[in-house]
Design a protein around this motif. Sequence first.
Motif, PDB file in Angstrom:
ATOM      1  N   ILE A  98       0.846  -1.196   0.000  1.00  0.00           N
ATOM      2  CA  ILE A  98       0.000   0.000   0.000  1.00  0.00           C
ATOM      3  C   ILE A  98       0.880   1.243   0.000  1.00  0.00           C
ATOM      4  O   ILE A  98       0.659   2.193  -0.766  1.00  0.00           O
ATOM      5  CB  ILE A  98      -0.930   0.012   1.233  1.00  0.00           C
ATOM      6  N   ASP A  99       1.885   1.241   0.843  1.00  0.00           N
ATOM      7  CA  ASP A  99       2.802   2.375   0.955  1.00  0.00           C
ATOM      8  C   ASP A  99       3.466   2.674  -0.386  1.00  0.00           C
ATOM      9  O   ASP A  99       3.517   3.818  -0.840  1.00  0.00           O
ATOM     10  CB  ASP A  99       3.855   2.038   2.016  1.00  0.00           C
ATOM     11  N   ASP A 100       3.967   1.629  -1.042  1.00  0.00           N
ATOM     12  CA  ASP A 100       4.624   1.815  -2.337  1.00  0.00           C
ATOM     13  C   ASP A 100       3.624   2.241  -3.409  1.00  0.00           C
ATOM     14  O   ASP A 100       3.949   3.051  -4.290  1.00  0.00           O
ATOM     15  CB  ASP A 100       5.317   0.516  -2.764  1.00  0.00           C
ATOM     16  N   ALA A 101       2.406   1.693  -3.364  1.00  0.00           N
ATOM     17  CA  ALA A 101       1.395   2.053  -4.357  1.00  0.00           C
ATOM     18  C   ALA A 101       0.965   3.509  -4.204  1.00  0.00           C
ATOM     19  O   ALA A 101       0.723   4.208  -5.197  1.00  0.00           O
ATOM     20  CB  ALA A 101       0.187   1.126  -4.230  1.00  0.00           C
ATOM     21  N   LEU A 102       0.875   3.997  -2.968  1.00  0.00           N
ATOM     22  CA  LEU A 102       0.574   5.410  -2.747  1.00  0.00           C
ATOM     23  C   LEU A 102       1.702   6.287  -3.268  1.00  0.00           C
ATOM     24  O   LEU A 102       1.466   7.320  -3.908  1.00  0.00           O
ATOM     25  CB  LEU A 102       0.348   5.668  -1.255  1.00  0.00           C
TER      26      LEU A 102
ATOM     27  N   LEU B 229      -8.719  -6.771   2.867  1.00  0.00           N
ATOM     28  CA  LEU B 229      -7.547  -6.003   2.434  1.00  0.00           C
ATOM     29  C   LEU B 229      -6.788  -6.750   1.357  1.00  0.00           C
ATOM     30  O   LEU B 229      -6.351  -6.151   0.361  1.00  0.00           O
ATOM     31  CB  LEU B 229      -6.635  -5.736   3.636  1.00  0.00           C
ATOM     32  N   ASN B 230      -6.648  -8.056   1.530  1.00  0.00           N
ATOM     33  CA  ASN B 230      -5.954  -8.869   0.540  1.00  0.00           C
ATOM     34  C   ASN B 230      -6.668  -8.810  -0.811  1.00  0.00           C
ATOM     35  O   ASN B 230      -6.038  -8.609  -1.856  1.00  0.00           O
ATOM     36  CB  ASN B 230      -5.865 -10.313   1.048  1.00  0.00           C
TER      37      ASN B 230
ATOM     38  N   GLN C 185      -4.773   6.042  -4.293  1.00  0.00           N
ATOM     39  CA  GLN C 185      -4.964   7.246  -3.502  1.00  0.00           C
ATOM     40  C   GLN C 185      -5.512   6.805  -2.143  1.00  0.00           C
ATOM     41  O   GLN C 185      -6.161   5.758  -2.035  1.00  0.00           O
ATOM     42  CB  GLN C 185      -5.950   8.208  -4.184  1.00  0.00           C
ATOM     43  N   GLU C 186      -5.256   7.590  -1.127  1.00  0.00           N
ATOM     44  CA  GLU C 186      -5.680   7.218   0.223  1.00  0.00           C
ATOM     45  C   GLU C 186      -7.180   6.925   0.280  1.00  0.00           C
ATOM     46  O   GLU C 186      -7.635   6.004   0.970  1.00  0.00           O
ATOM     47  CB  GLU C 186      -5.323   8.346   1.189  1.00  0.00           C
ATOM     48  N   GLU C 187      -7.961   7.713  -0.477  1.00  0.00           N
ATOM     49  CA  GLU C 187      -9.418   7.531  -0.433  1.00  0.00           C
ATOM     50  C   GLU C 187      -9.870   6.261  -1.146  1.00  0.00           C
ATOM     51  O   GLU C 187     -11.039   5.848  -1.027  1.00  0.00           O
ATOM     52  CB  GLU C 187     -10.129   8.747  -1.035  1.00  0.00           C
ATOM     53  N   ASP C 188      -8.983   5.599  -1.906  1.00  0.00           N
ATOM     54  CA  ASP C 188      -9.346   4.345  -2.576  1.00  0.00           C
ATOM     55  C   ASP C 188      -9.482   3.184  -1.599  1.00  0.00           C
ATOM     56  O   ASP C 188     -10.183   2.200  -1.874  1.00  0.00           O
ATOM     57  CB  ASP C 188      -8.296   3.972  -3.631  1.00  0.00           C
ATOM     58  N   ILE C 189      -8.798   3.254  -0.478  1.00  0.00           N
ATOM     59  CA  ILE C 189      -8.840   2.162   0.497  1.00  0.00           C
ATOM     60  C   ILE C 189     -10.231   2.117   1.108  1.00  0.00           C
ATOM     61  O   ILE C 189     -10.724   3.130   1.622  1.00  0.00           O
ATOM     62  CB  ILE C 189      -7.779   2.363   1.596  1.00  0.00           C
ATOM     63  N   PRO C 190     -10.918   0.985   1.036  1.00  0.00           N
ATOM     64  CA  PRO C 190     -12.301   0.901   1.535  1.00  0.00           C
ATOM     65  C   PRO C 190     -12.428   1.354   2.982  1.00  0.00           C
ATOM     66  O   PRO C 190     -11.565   1.058   3.823  1.00  0.00           O
ATOM     67  CB  PRO C 190     -12.641  -0.584   1.387  1.00  0.00           C
TER      68      PRO C 190
ATOM     69  N   PHE D 131      -8.745  -6.504  -1.880  1.00  0.00           N
ATOM     70  CA  PHE D 131      -8.635  -5.145  -2.407  1.00  0.00           C
ATOM     71  C   PHE D 131      -7.295  -4.920  -3.094  1.00  0.00           C
ATOM     72  O   PHE D 131      -7.232  -4.355  -4.199  1.00  0.00           O
ATOM     73  CB  PHE D 131      -8.817  -4.141  -1.276  1.00  0.00           C
ATOM     74  N   MET D 132      -6.208  -5.379  -2.470  1.00  0.00           N
ATOM     75  CA  MET D 132      -4.876  -5.171  -3.036  1.00  0.00           C
ATOM     76  C   MET D 132      -4.693  -5.925  -4.346  1.00  0.00           C
ATOM     77  O   MET D 132      -4.022  -5.446  -5.263  1.00  0.00           O
ATOM     78  CB  MET D 132      -3.811  -5.567  -2.026  1.00  0.00           C
ATOM     79  N   TYR D 133      -5.272  -7.102  -4.446  1.00  0.00           N
ATOM     80  CA  TYR D 133      -5.160  -7.849  -5.705  1.00  0.00           C
ATOM     81  C   TYR D 133      -5.862  -7.118  -6.840  1.00  0.00           C
ATOM     82  O   TYR D 133      -5.351  -7.049  -7.964  1.00  0.00           O
ATOM     83  CB  TYR D 133      -5.729  -9.263  -5.543  1.00  0.00           C
ATOM     84  N   GLU D 134      -7.013  -6.561  -6.546  1.00  0.00           N
ATOM     85  CA  GLU D 134      -7.746  -5.856  -7.590  1.00  0.00           C
ATOM     86  C   GLU D 134      -7.129  -4.500  -7.901  1.00  0.00           C
ATOM     87  O   GLU D 134      -7.009  -4.100  -9.065  1.00  0.00           O
ATOM     88  CB  GLU D 134      -9.211  -5.689  -7.166  1.00  0.00           C
ATOM     89  N   ALA D 135      -6.726  -3.773  -6.872  1.00  0.00           N
ATOM     90  CA  ALA D 135      -6.276  -2.387  -7.061  1.00  0.00           C
ATOM     91  C   ALA D 135      -4.808  -2.276  -7.447  1.00  0.00           C
ATOM     92  O   ALA D 135      -4.420  -1.333  -8.153  1.00  0.00           O
ATOM     93  CB  ALA D 135      -6.528  -1.589  -5.778  1.00  0.00           C
ATOM     94  N   VAL D 136      -3.963  -3.224  -7.003  1.00  0.00           N
ATOM     95  CA  VAL D 136      -2.521  -3.085  -7.216  1.00  0.00           C
ATOM     96  C   VAL D 136      -1.921  -4.273  -7.966  1.00  0.00           C
ATOM     97  O   VAL D 136      -1.309  -4.109  -9.020  1.00  0.00           O
ATOM     98  CB  VAL D 136      -1.784  -2.901  -5.869  1.00  0.00           C
ATOM     99  N   TYR D 137      -2.099  -5.469  -7.435  1.00  0.00           N
ATOM    100  CA  TYR D 137      -1.376  -6.621  -7.984  1.00  0.00           C
ATOM    101  C   TYR D 137      -1.810  -6.979  -9.400  1.00  0.00           C
ATOM    102  O   TYR D 137      -1.045  -7.601 -10.140  1.00  0.00           O
ATOM    103  CB  TYR D 137      -1.539  -7.839  -7.065  1.00  0.00           C
ATOM    104  N   ARG D 138      -3.039  -6.589  -9.771  1.00  0.00           N
ATOM    105  CA  ARG D 138      -3.499  -6.797 -11.151  1.00  0.00           C
ATOM    106  C   ARG D 138      -3.673  -5.478 -11.894  1.00  0.00           C
ATOM    107  O   ARG D 138      -4.238  -5.452 -12.985  1.00  0.00           O
ATOM    108  CB  ARG D 138      -4.829  -7.567 -11.141  1.00  0.00           C
TER     109      ARG D 138
END
Length: 336
Positions: free
Chosen positions: A195-199, A253-254, A205-210, A256-263
């Motif tokens: 999350i830190d690296d993606a930001l 969280l896992n 963006q911070e507001e993207d985190i559910p 969310f990260m797969y959808e928003a960052v890892y993919r």
Amino acid sequence: MTIREQTQKIQRETLSQYACLSDHSRGREYSQEECPIRTCFARDRDRIIHCKSFRRLMHKTQVFLSPEGDHYRTRLTHTLEVNQIAKTLAVALRLNEELTEAIALGHDLGHTPFGHAGERALRDVCPHGFRHSEQSVRVVEKIENDGRGLNLTWEVRNGIGCHSYSNPSPEGKAKTWEGQIVYFADKIAYLNHDIDDALRGEILQEEDIPWEIKYSLGRTKSQRITTLIKSIIDSSKTQVMMDDQAARAFDQLNSFMYEAVYRNPVAKSEEGKAIGVVKSLYEYYVQHPQEMPQEYRRIIETSDVPRAVCDYISGMSDRFAVTTYERLYVPRSWGY
């Protein structure tokens, strides 16, 4: 009493009933005289820190391939963060810190260049398949020290091999509590530092985190890590676990990260090229195994060419893989 024996006595008197005591270890594949100062697990930790595979982690991708900037995580900084979280859990649960450290520091020794993209590439082309947790065990058993391995204790090798048991694995869950807390520490570390690296990379963006995740775990990296660690400490009575609320938020969280960052196509825009590099190197060295270093050619004598090539490529750093690819496939300017 030697210093080691004094340490073992302190462990017997102070550690939890669920801790793995160093003087109860199942031992090494090859017996060795005990160190008068260090316990067997402390000795394993030191062997891992001093091995070549550990040093190469500093030039291996965590999530972002060859990022511009000094503050993005690498496989080495990820390993150090896993170690820190796992040690915090070990201290609080009165588990064996030395065993915990050895497992945490060695858990990703077999990871490929280019992160999980490299892992998928080798899994596609190598007939033996590829899983980085299994390769990490292979590194410490068969590859390091000119093929002699590091001769680590059974408990350390078991913890390394089982650190990602969410994937199908013949080993399943680690047999020690120390190995099981490294499993949780690995995921707590990478989800939060990614999350830190993606930001930082403006993938998120911070507001993207559910909101549900922020409400349950916290708004900052520190708050989330603290919440998850505290959940494990409070809930681990007869087994290592989180409470239901934290576990649900963690799974969310896992996902969310797969959808928003890892993919994310932006974050993964170079992965296709990375996969092409790994597969091309594999094809080349299968056809030209004599061009690999002697330590990998030796593997052919006890296994086969695909196994030796897979070992060689998986050990490469990102930049060495790219440099090797350029040397083999990119034309150089002609001069005289």
